[in-house]
Structure formats: C-alpha cells, structure tokens
Design a protein around this motif. Sequence first.
Motif, PDB file in Angstrom:
ATOM      1  N   GLY A  41       7.730 -16.180  10.274  1.00 51.18           N
ATOM      2  CA  GLY A  41       7.318 -14.826   9.914  1.00 51.18           C
ATOM      3  C   GLY A  41       8.469 -13.905   9.601  1.00 51.18           C
ATOM      4  N   LEU A  42       9.617 -14.463   9.195  1.00 55.27           N
ATOM      5  CA  LEU A  42      10.805 -13.642   8.963  1.00 55.27           C
ATOM      6  C   LEU A  42      11.046 -13.328   7.496  1.00 55.27           C
ATOM      7  CD1 LEU A  42      13.253 -15.442  11.426  1.00 55.27           C
ATOM      8  CD2 LEU A  42      11.812 -13.439  11.846  1.00 55.27           C
ATOM      9  N   LEU A  43      10.404 -14.067   6.614  1.00 58.01           N
ATOM     10  CA  LEU A  43      10.692 -13.914   5.183  1.00 58.01           C
ATOM     11  C   LEU A  43       9.479 -14.345   4.381  1.00 58.01           C
ATOM     12  CD1 LEU A  43      13.804 -15.147   3.242  1.00 58.01           C
ATOM     13  CD2 LEU A  43      11.579 -16.176   2.736  1.00 58.01           C
ATOM     14  N   ARG A  44       9.253 -13.661   3.275  1.00 54.25           N
ATOM     15  CA  ARG A  44       8.237 -14.113   2.335  1.00 54.25           C
ATOM     16  C   ARG A  44       8.596 -13.636   0.937  1.00 54.25           C
ATOM     17  NH1 ARG A  44       1.742 -13.942   3.110  1.00 54.25           N
ATOM     18  NH2 ARG A  44       1.890 -11.698   2.850  1.00 54.25           N
ATOM     19  N   VAL A  45       8.354 -14.483  -0.045  1.00 53.65           N
ATOM     20  CA  VAL A  45       8.537 -14.131  -1.453  1.00 53.65           C
ATOM     21  C   VAL A  45       7.176 -13.725  -2.009  1.00 53.65           C
ATOM     22  CG1 VAL A  45       9.225 -14.946  -3.737  1.00 53.65           C
ATOM     23  CG2 VAL A  45      10.469 -15.729  -1.698  1.00 53.65           C
ATOM     24  N   LEU A  46       7.136 -12.582  -2.680  1.00 51.41           N
ATOM     25  CA  LEU A  46       5.896 -12.070  -3.249  1.00 51.41           C
ATOM     26  C   LEU A  46       6.037 -11.924  -4.760  1.00 51.41           C
ATOM     27  CD1 LEU A  46       5.153  -9.155  -0.749  1.00 51.41           C
ATOM     28  CD2 LEU A  46       4.364 -11.521  -0.625  1.00 51.41           C
ATOM     29  N   GLY A  47       4.997 -12.289  -5.486  1.00 49.21           N
ATOM     30  CA  GLY A  47       4.930 -12.027  -6.914  1.00 49.21           C
ATOM     31  C   GLY A  47       4.039 -10.822  -7.142  1.00 49.21           C
ATOM     32  N   LEU A  48       4.609  -9.753  -7.672  1.00 53.46           N
ATOM     33  CA  LEU A  48       3.892  -8.480  -7.777  1.00 53.46           C
ATOM     34  C   LEU A  48       3.886  -7.979  -9.220  1.00 53.46           C
ATOM     35  CD1 LEU A  48       5.462  -6.723  -4.656  1.00 53.46           C
ATOM     36  CD2 LEU A  48       3.258  -7.921  -4.786  1.00 53.46           C
ATOM     37  N   PRO A  49       2.764  -7.406  -9.666  1.00 51.60           N
ATOM     38  CA  PRO A  49       2.741  -6.819 -11.006  1.00 51.60           C
ATOM     39  C   PRO A  49       3.595  -5.563 -11.059  1.00 51.60           C
ATOM     40  CG  PRO A  49       0.721  -6.285  -9.829  1.00 51.60           C
ATOM     41  CD  PRO A  49       1.487  -7.242  -8.953  1.00 51.60           C
ATOM     42  N   VAL A  50       4.220  -5.333 -12.181  1.00 52.10           N
ATOM     43  CA  VAL A  50       5.011  -4.117 -12.391  1.00 52.10           C
ATOM     44  C   VAL A  50       4.073  -3.076 -12.989  1.00 52.10           C
ATOM     45  CG1 VAL A  50       7.007  -3.107 -13.547  1.00 52.10           C
ATOM     46  CG2 VAL A  50       7.112  -5.467 -12.695  1.00 52.10           C
ATOM     47  N   GLY A  51       3.766  -2.058 -12.192  1.00 45.65           N
ATOM     48  CA  GLY A  51       2.710  -1.115 -12.549  1.00 45.65           C
ATOM     49  C   GLY A  51       2.822  -0.524 -13.930  1.00 45.65           C
ATOM     50  N   GLU A  52       4.016  -0.071 -14.295  1.00 46.20           N
ATOM     51  CA  GLU A  52       4.178   0.605 -15.575  1.00 46.20           C
ATOM     52  C   GLU A  52       4.023  -0.349 -16.757  1.00 46.20           C
ATOM     53  OE1 GLU A  52       8.574   1.379 -16.604  1.00 46.20           O
ATOM     54  OE2 GLU A  52       8.589   1.231 -14.432  1.00 46.20           O
ATOM     55  N   ARG A  53       4.143  -1.665 -16.515  1.00 45.05           N
ATOM     56  CA  ARG A  53       4.047  -2.646 -17.594  1.00 45.05           C
ATOM     57  C   ARG A  53       2.626  -3.188 -17.765  1.00 45.05           C
ATOM     58  NH1 ARG A  53       5.706  -3.017 -20.978  1.00 45.05           N
ATOM     59  NH2 ARG A  53       6.514  -5.085 -21.426  1.00 45.05           N
ATOM     60  N   VAL A  54       1.795  -3.073 -16.731  1.00 46.11           N
ATOM     61  CA  VAL A  54       0.439  -3.632 -16.816  1.00 46.11           C
ATOM     62  C   VAL A  54      -0.629  -2.546 -16.734  1.00 46.11           C
ATOM     63  CG1 VAL A  54       1.179  -5.846 -15.873  1.00 46.11           C
ATOM     64  CG2 VAL A  54       0.295  -4.091 -14.327  1.00 46.11           C
ATOM     65  N   GLY A  55      -0.221  -1.286 -16.783  1.00 47.63           N
ATOM     66  CA  GLY A  55      -1.193  -0.196 -16.844  1.00 47.63           C
ATOM     67  C   GLY A  55      -1.826   0.190 -15.533  1.00 47.63           C
ATOM     68  N   LEU A  56      -1.177  -0.111 -14.411  1.00 50.92           N
ATOM     69  CA  LEU A  56      -1.703   0.342 -13.132  1.00 50.92           C
ATOM     70  C   LEU A  56      -1.483   1.850 -12.980  1.00 50.92           C
ATOM     71  CD1 LEU A  56      -0.490  -2.415 -10.633  1.00 50.92           C
ATOM     72  CD2 LEU A  56      -2.772  -2.133 -11.596  1.00 50.92           C
ATOM     73  N   PHE A  57      -2.355   2.477 -12.238  1.00 53.16           N
ATOM     74  CA  PHE A  57      -2.211   3.895 -11.916  1.00 53.16           C
ATOM     75  C   PHE A  57      -1.588   3.976 -10.530  1.00 53.16           C
ATOM     76  CE2 PHE A  57      -5.508   3.487 -15.020  1.00 53.16           C
ATOM     77  CZ  PHE A  57      -5.317   4.561 -15.882  1.00 53.16           C
ATOM     78  N   GLU A  58      -0.317   4.383 -10.480  1.00 51.83           N
ATOM     79  CA  GLU A  58       0.439   4.334  -9.238  1.00 51.83           C
ATOM     80  C   GLU A  58       0.894   5.720  -8.814  1.00 51.83           C
ATOM     81  OE1 GLU A  58       2.578   0.113  -8.839  1.00 51.83           O
ATOM     82  OE2 GLU A  58       3.526   1.418 -10.329  1.00 51.83           O
ATOM     83  N   SER A  59       0.778   5.979  -7.537  1.00 52.28           N
ATOM     84  CA  SER A  59       1.233   7.255  -6.972  1.00 52.28           C
ATOM     85  C   SER A  59       1.848   7.014  -5.610  1.00 52.28           C
ATOM     86  CB  SER A  59       0.073   8.253  -6.821  1.00 52.28           C
ATOM     87  OG  SER A  59      -0.437   8.643  -8.072  1.00 52.28           O
ATOM     88  N   ARG A  60       2.849   7.811  -5.294  1.00 50.69           N
ATOM     89  CA  ARG A  60       3.377   7.870  -3.930  1.00 50.69           C
ATOM     90  C   ARG A  60       2.761   9.093  -3.270  1.00 50.69           C
ATOM     91  NH1 ARG A  60       8.266   5.123  -2.570  1.00 50.69           N
ATOM     92  NH2 ARG A  60       8.990   6.861  -1.284  1.00 50.69           N
ATOM     93  N   LEU A  61       2.129   8.876  -2.121  1.00 52.69           N
ATOM     94  CA  LEU A  61       1.421   9.952  -1.432  1.00 52.69           C
ATOM     95  C   LEU A  61       2.184  10.384  -0.188  1.00 52.69           C
ATOM     96  CD1 LEU A  61      -2.299   8.707  -1.480  1.00 52.69           C
ATOM     97  CD2 LEU A  61      -0.997   9.872  -3.282  1.00 52.69           C
ATOM     98  N   ARG A  62       2.145  11.678   0.086  1.00 55.33           N
ATOM     99  CA  ARG A  62       2.565  12.240   1.366  1.00 55.33           C
ATOM    100  C   ARG A  62       1.358  12.972   1.926  1.00 55.33           C
ATOM    101  NH1 ARG A  62       8.301  15.248   0.775  1.00 55.33           N
ATOM    102  NH2 ARG A  62       7.747  15.771   2.931  1.00 55.33           N
ATOM    103  N   ILE A  63       0.905  12.517   3.092  1.00 53.78           N
ATOM    104  CA  ILE A  63      -0.338  13.013   3.665  1.00 53.78           C
ATOM    105  C   ILE A  63      -0.033  13.704   4.978  1.00 53.78           C
ATOM    106  CG2 ILE A  63      -2.631  12.328   4.481  1.00 53.78           C
ATOM    107  CD1 ILE A  63      -2.164   9.733   2.750  1.00 53.78           C
ATOM    108  N   GLN A  64      -0.329  15.006   5.038  1.00 49.12           N
ATOM    109  CA  GLN A  64      -0.132  15.765   6.269  1.00 49.12           C
ATOM    110  C   GLN A  64      -1.392  15.633   7.130  1.00 49.12           C
ATOM    111  OE1 GLN A  64       0.704  17.305   3.112  1.00 49.12           O
ATOM    112  NE2 GLN A  64       2.697  16.383   3.536  1.00 49.12           N
ATOM    113  N   CYS A  65      -1.179  15.390   8.421  1.00 49.30           N
ATOM    114  CA  CYS A  65      -2.291  15.078   9.313  1.00 49.30           C
ATOM    115  C   CYS A  65      -2.318  16.032  10.501  1.00 49.30           C
ATOM    116  CB  CYS A  65      -2.163  13.654   9.857  1.00 49.30           C
ATOM    117  SG  CYS A  65      -1.788  12.404   8.626  1.00 49.30           S
ATOM    118  N   VAL A  66      -3.483  16.146  11.103  1.00 54.13           N
ATOM    119  CA  VAL A  66      -3.610  16.837  12.377  1.00 54.13           C
ATOM    120  C   VAL A  66      -2.770  16.084  13.407  1.00 54.13           C
ATOM    121  CG1 VAL A  66      -5.226  17.417  14.240  1.00 54.13           C
ATOM    122  CG2 VAL A  66      -5.913  17.693  11.833  1.00 54.13           C
ATOM    123  N   PRO A  67      -1.988  16.778  14.233  1.00 52.67           N
ATOM    124  CA  PRO A  67      -1.179  16.082  15.244  1.00 52.67           C
ATOM    125  C   PRO A  67      -2.003  15.082  16.048  1.00 52.67           C
ATOM    126  CG  PRO A  67      -0.594  18.394  15.193  1.00 52.67           C
ATOM    127  CD  PRO A  67      -1.775  18.249  14.274  1.00 52.67           C
ATOM    128  N   GLY A  68      -1.452  13.881  16.193  1.00 49.15           N
ATOM    129  CA  GLY A  68      -2.125  12.832  16.943  1.00 49.15           C
ATOM    130  C   GLY A  68      -3.016  11.928  16.112  1.00 49.15           C
TER     131      GLY A  68
END
Length: 334
Positions: free
Chosen positions: A54-81
């Motif tokens: 469980g120390l290493l794994r190789v992943l094959g992942l699509p490149v979002g901008e090349r295959v038309g994925l809709f990608e966003s980085r989110l920052r979500i503010q939450c109620v404490p706890g």
Amino acid sequence: MLENMTDHGFDLLDRQLVQALMIDGRAAFSRLAAVLDTTDQTVIRRYRRLRGAGLLRVLGLPVGERVGLFESRLRIQCVPGSAVAIAEALAHRPDTGWVKIFSGGSEVGCMVSSRTSEDHEALLLRKLPRTQQVTGVSAQSLLHQYAASSGHWMGPAELDEQQIRALQPPASSQEDTIRLDDSDHAMLSVLARDGRAGYPELAKATGRSESTVRRRLEYLRGSGALSFEVEILPVHLGFRTEATLAVTVAPGDLAEVGRALADHPQVPFVAATTGASNLAATVLCQDQRALYTYMTEGIGAIGAVHQLEVLPVLRHVKRAGLLSDGSRLFDPPR
C-alpha cells in the motif's frame, strides 16, 4: 491518518524505481531494469512489494483540459466541527479527488471533475449551497496544468540525466479536444485503479482487441489526453508538511511563473486558474522550517509573484480517486 504514519525506509533502489515510474508509469519492467542496471525479477519484486504494502500505485488519469472535463478546485467553508463529515461525504463522490482539510479545521478543499456541465453545475449551484453545514463555497476553474520539464521527483535526484532521458516518453502533441467514447471510459476506469493494468485486462473491460486497446492507449497518451502518475504518501520520502498555495501574478507573467513553479522539486502540481488568484499549486516540504525556506527563497525569489496565500493541509481524506483509511492507502494488487 497520514500524520501518524511512519517512514517505511525506502532504500536507494526503491527511490530510483519510484522516480523512474514518475517519468514513465507504463514503462516495461525490462526497460526499468535496464535503466536501473538491475534484473527484471528484482524490479518486479520491488514494485509488487511496494504496491502490495500500500505504499505506491501508478494511476492512468485523463487530462481534463484535453478531453473536455469540467474541472474546478473548491474551497468550502464549514460550520466548526463539520469539516470531517463534509470532507468524507465529498470523498465518496466519484467525481472528486484530492479532498483535504486545511489546518484551520473549518475549511475543506477538493478537486471536482465532471463529464458534463450539468453535473458540474448541480454540485456547485444546488447540492453544496443547500448543505446546512456549508457556510461558503468558492470555485476556481482549471485553465491549464503546467508540467515539469523532466520527470518530477519529490526529493534529491536519484537518477542521472542519462537515465532520465532513457525513460522519457515521447512528447505529446496538442491537438483539438479528444472525444472519448464508452470504450475509452471503460479503459480509463481500469487505469484509474491500476495504471499498469495489462492489455488483456483492458481488452476485456472495453470489448476491444488487445491490439486495438494498445493503439488507442498510445494515441490518447501521445495526444496529451492521458497521463500516468505515481501516488505515494510523501511521508515515506521524508515530506511531512503539505500546503496549498494560491498565487497571484500579472497575466503576462502567468505562463513563465507556472512553468518555473512546475520545475521546483517541492511542487508536484501547479495550474492556471480563474479567480482572484490565478495560479494554484501544491507544495511538499520536509517540515515547517523547510516550508518557510521555500516561501522566502523558492517562490519568494520569483519577482513576478505579487501575492501568496499558504493553506497548510491538516488531513488528506482522499487523493486521486482513492480514499485514505489511515493505515493502507491503496488496495492490494489483484
């Protein structure tokens, strides 16, 4: 959790193998052995040991901008706890990755990749805003991810330039957006679990012949639509401090700064984004002192950087499609 895991003592050959896989995650074991000046059996045994533990794994992942994925980085503010519950709920969604809780304990960050704009909007405009424990959401669209000029490595280089060149895959071409069909998605589902899955397994999943699958995989990779990445817990390489960076530079300097950050060994990810800050990056350091040094002498030496926000990561709940369980990050090999 990750902060409680101990260094498993990777030796030199382990580190060389990891770096080699970061350059070409699909490289044949015979090719890896030749470059590392060892036997095929030794490389296979080392790889299976690292992956099986469980120390290493190789992943094959699509490149979002090349295959038309809709990608966003989110920052979500939450109620404490509530951050843990929200992070875990997001982690169980198939369209999220890199779910993390920042050090303040009331903010969650994640990456969302959706196949349609409707799915993307449903999460951003309906599901998250209606969650009572969510007090705010900010989203940045990913415009372009910058790649390192050579194989990226998170520590002192273990391979020399000749070895790196011998492993470097052909440069990808930048064609128009690649349209994926159902067979492609079936193949990508397998590669997302095991980027080194054999062609018989890929053929079975897609209903295509092995030769057709091989050609299609090579086409997707050569066109920049598919990348192979190594997932390894940074703590095993001595990096115990992680932070997310929000960087602001002048638009004219965006590409130059993005490429410069991508070549920093501390930065495994950097991308141009929309929003108040226009570069997002992940930085890995040995400790907080090293993070300070990087801020002042690494990114601080880039005069085009106008503003920098540093968000230390308290806990990883999910990485690239993988749930963290506190002791074994990855599933054992089948």
